[in-house]
Design a protein around this motif. Structure first.
Motif, PDB file in Angstrom:
ATOM      1  N   GLY A  83     -31.441  19.835 -15.828  1.00 24.08           N
ATOM      2  CA  GLY A  83     -30.477  20.877 -16.193  1.00 24.08           C
ATOM      3  C   GLY A  83     -30.876  21.946 -16.947  1.00 24.08           C
ATOM      4  N   ALA A  84     -30.177  23.021 -17.503  1.00 27.34           N
ATOM      5  CA  ALA A  84     -30.584  24.151 -18.203  1.00 27.34           C
ATOM      6  C   ALA A  84     -30.001  23.957 -19.613  1.00 27.34           C
ATOM      7  N   ASP A  85     -29.205  23.063 -19.810  1.00 22.51           N
ATOM      8  CA  ASP A  85     -28.494  22.737 -21.091  1.00 22.51           C
ATOM      9  C   ASP A  85     -29.489  21.694 -21.885  1.00 22.51           C
ATOM     10  N   CYS A  86     -30.495  21.045 -21.423  1.00 29.79           N
ATOM     11  CA  CYS A  86     -31.214  20.049 -22.075  1.00 29.79           C
ATOM     12  C   CYS A  86     -32.464  20.669 -22.163  1.00 29.79           C
ATOM     13  N   LYS A  87     -33.123  20.783 -23.451  1.00 32.80           N
ATOM     14  CA  LYS A  87     -34.485  21.242 -23.932  1.00 32.80           C
ATOM     15  C   LYS A  87     -35.485  20.343 -24.150  1.00 32.80           C
ATOM     16  N   TYR A  88     -36.614  20.172 -23.483  1.00 31.81           N
ATOM     17  CA  TYR A  88     -37.478  19.114 -23.827  1.00 31.81           C
ATOM     18  C   TYR A  88     -38.751  19.777 -24.259  1.00 31.81           C
ATOM     19  N   LYS A  89     -39.628  18.914 -24.936  1.00 30.44           N
ATOM     20  CA  LYS A  89     -40.873  19.404 -25.271  1.00 30.44           C
ATOM     21  C   LYS A  89     -41.782  18.550 -24.187  1.00 30.44           C
ATOM     22  N   PHE A  90     -42.768  19.076 -23.710  1.00 26.07           N
ATOM     23  CA  PHE A  90     -43.478  18.567 -22.812  1.00 26.07           C
ATOM     24  C   PHE A  90     -44.898  18.499 -23.367  1.00 26.07           C
ATOM     25  N   GLY A  91     -45.812  17.490 -22.838  1.00 23.26           N
ATOM     26  CA  GLY A  91     -47.129  16.943 -23.161  1.00 23.26           C
ATOM     27  C   GLY A  91     -47.965  17.815 -22.198  1.00 23.26           C
ATOM     28  N   ASN A  92     -49.119  17.490 -22.365  1.00 20.85           N
ATOM     29  CA  ASN A  92     -50.256  17.896 -21.064  1.00 20.85           C
ATOM     30  C   ASN A  92     -49.725  17.489 -19.755  1.00 20.85           C
ATOM     31  N   TRP A  93     -50.634  18.118 -18.615  1.00 21.32           N
ATOM     32  CA  TRP A  93     -50.338  17.330 -17.426  1.00 21.32           C
ATOM     33  C   TRP A  93     -51.547  16.470 -17.322  1.00 21.32           C
ATOM     34  N   GLY A  94     -50.992  15.321 -16.677  1.00 15.67           N
ATOM     35  CA  GLY A  94     -52.195  14.046 -16.450  1.00 15.67           C
ATOM     36  C   GLY A  94     -53.163  14.379 -15.494  1.00 15.67           C
ATOM     37  N   GLU A  95     -53.837  13.482 -15.322  1.00 13.19           N
ATOM     38  CA  GLU A  95     -55.099  13.772 -14.228  1.00 13.19           C
ATOM     39  C   GLU A  95     -54.359  13.540 -12.805  1.00 13.19           C
ATOM     40  N   CYS A  96     -55.066  13.830 -11.850  1.00 13.66           N
ATOM     41  CA  CYS A  96     -54.438  13.914 -10.357  1.00 13.66           C
ATOM     42  C   CYS A  96     -54.451  12.405  -9.763  1.00 13.66           C
ATOM     43  N   ASP A  97     -53.230  12.158  -9.541  1.00 19.67           N
ATOM     44  CA  ASP A  97     -53.236  10.887  -8.378  1.00 19.67           C
ATOM     45  C   ASP A  97     -53.779  11.128  -7.290  1.00 19.67           C
ATOM     46  N   ALA A  98     -54.770  10.242  -6.919  1.00 18.52           N
ATOM     47  CA  ALA A  98     -55.352  10.594  -5.624  1.00 18.52           C
ATOM     48  C   ALA A  98     -54.568  10.184  -4.323  1.00 18.52           C
ATOM     49  N   THR A  99     -53.767   9.052  -4.642  1.00 18.37           N
ATOM     50  CA  THR A  99     -53.064   8.325  -3.744  1.00 18.37           C
ATOM     51  C   THR A  99     -51.675   9.466  -3.255  1.00 18.37           C
ATOM     52  N   THR A 100     -51.370   9.964  -4.332  1.00 20.41           N
ATOM     53  CA  THR A 100     -49.923  11.064  -3.879  1.00 20.41           C
ATOM     54  C   THR A 100     -50.256  12.317  -4.070  1.00 20.41           C
ATOM     55  N   SER A 101     -51.559  12.811  -4.431  1.00 13.25           N
ATOM     56  CA  SER A 101     -51.937  14.185  -4.630  1.00 13.25           C
ATOM     57  C   SER A 101     -51.174  14.809  -5.693  1.00 13.25           C
ATOM     58  N   THR A 102     -50.488  14.088  -6.786  1.00  8.13           N
ATOM     59  CA  THR A 102     -49.658  14.650  -7.740  1.00  8.13           C
ATOM     60  C   THR A 102     -50.219  14.662  -8.965  1.00  8.13           C
ATOM     61  N   LYS A 103     -49.738  15.390 -10.040  1.00  6.15           N
ATOM     62  CA  LYS A 103     -50.054  14.927 -11.364  1.00  6.15           C
ATOM     63  C   LYS A 103     -48.764  14.979 -12.123  1.00  6.15           C
ATOM     64  N   SER A 104     -48.557  14.289 -13.276  1.00 12.17           N
ATOM     65  CA  SER A 104     -47.164  14.459 -13.990  1.00 12.17           C
ATOM     66  C   SER A 104     -47.539  14.276 -15.367  1.00 12.17           C
ATOM     67  N   ARG A 105     -46.117  14.677 -16.145  1.00 13.35           N
ATOM     68  CA  ARG A 105     -46.118  14.841 -17.433  1.00 13.35           C
ATOM     69  C   ARG A 105     -44.662  14.576 -17.952  1.00 13.35           C
ATOM     70  N   THR A 106     -44.652  14.002 -19.284  1.00 11.43           N
ATOM     71  CA  THR A 106     -43.570  13.497 -19.798  1.00 11.43           C
ATOM     72  C   THR A 106     -42.852  14.466 -20.872  1.00 11.43           C
ATOM     73  N   GLY A 107     -41.714  14.611 -20.761  1.00  7.96           N
ATOM     74  CA  GLY A 107     -41.115  15.213 -21.948  1.00  7.96           C
ATOM     75  C   GLY A 107     -40.002  14.741 -22.851  1.00  7.96           C
ATOM     76  N   THR A 108     -39.840  14.949 -24.266  1.00 10.77           N
ATOM     77  CA  THR A 108     -39.049  14.295 -24.931  1.00 10.77           C
ATOM     78  C   THR A 108     -37.738  15.389 -25.425  1.00 10.77           C
ATOM     79  N   LEU A 109     -36.474  14.821 -25.429  1.00  8.15           N
ATOM     80  CA  LEU A 109     -35.549  15.764 -25.631  1.00  8.15           C
ATOM     81  C   LEU A 109     -35.724  16.276 -27.091  1.00  8.15           C
ATOM     82  N   GLN A 110     -35.548  17.859 -26.940  1.00  4.39           N
ATOM     83  CA  GLN A 110     -35.644  18.543 -28.388  1.00  4.39           C
ATOM     84  C   GLN A 110     -34.170  18.909 -28.759  1.00  4.39           C
ATOM     85  N   LYS A 111     -33.335  19.352 -27.643  1.00  2.70           N
ATOM     86  CA  LYS A 111     -32.172  20.010 -28.193  1.00  2.70           C
ATOM     87  C   LYS A 111     -31.204  19.765 -26.983  1.00  2.70           C
TER      88      LYS A 111
END
Length: 146
Positions: A83-111
């Protein structure tokens, strides 16, 4: 002539007092919303676009028995899962997962805007990009020496 002037002055003064009293009463009527009580804990829902997924819309606010609608705007190309009303602070992108061909990162609620309920932590992912390093680029185009 003096009597006419004083009568006119009294009438003008009476009109001014009446107008100021009407203004005060109007402000007091609109002060508390419905029922005349001031509400301190308004809870707002998420913004819902009028047409489609984004653009101008409305959000509904509730407090005790009172309900009001507020104009809002849903950003286009926004991440719908959090949603547009939840503002998060994100970390850096992780390494590429070879099995899914995706990379991920997590965010912590700021506001959380408009007292909207938001998840405290979220995780997002995107496809990995495979950049092939090319040879160094030289001057583009033909110069005078060619």
């Amino acid at each position: 002539m003096r009597g006419l002037f004083s009568t006119l002055l009294v009438v003008l003064l009476a009109l001014m007092i009446g107008a100021s009293e009407a203004g005060k009463n109007k402000k007091e009527k609109n002060k508390g919303g419905k029922g005349g009580t001031e509400c301190a804990e308004w809870r707002y829902g998420s913004c819902v676009a009028n047409n489609g997924d984004c653009g101008q819309g409305t959000r509904e606010g509730t407090c005790n028995e009172q309900i009001k609608k507020v104009k809002c705007r849903v950003p286009c190309n926004w991440k719908k899962e959090f949603g547009a009303d939840c503002k998060y602070k994100f970390g850096n992108w992780g390494e590429c997962d070879a099995t899914t061909s995706t990379k991920s990162r997590t965010g912590t609620l700021q506001k959380a805007l408009f007292n909207v309920e938001c998840k405290p932590n979220i995780s997002v992912s995107k496809p990995c990009t495979t950049k092939v390093k090319n040879k160094p680029k030289g001057k583009k185009g033909k110069g005078k020496g060619n």
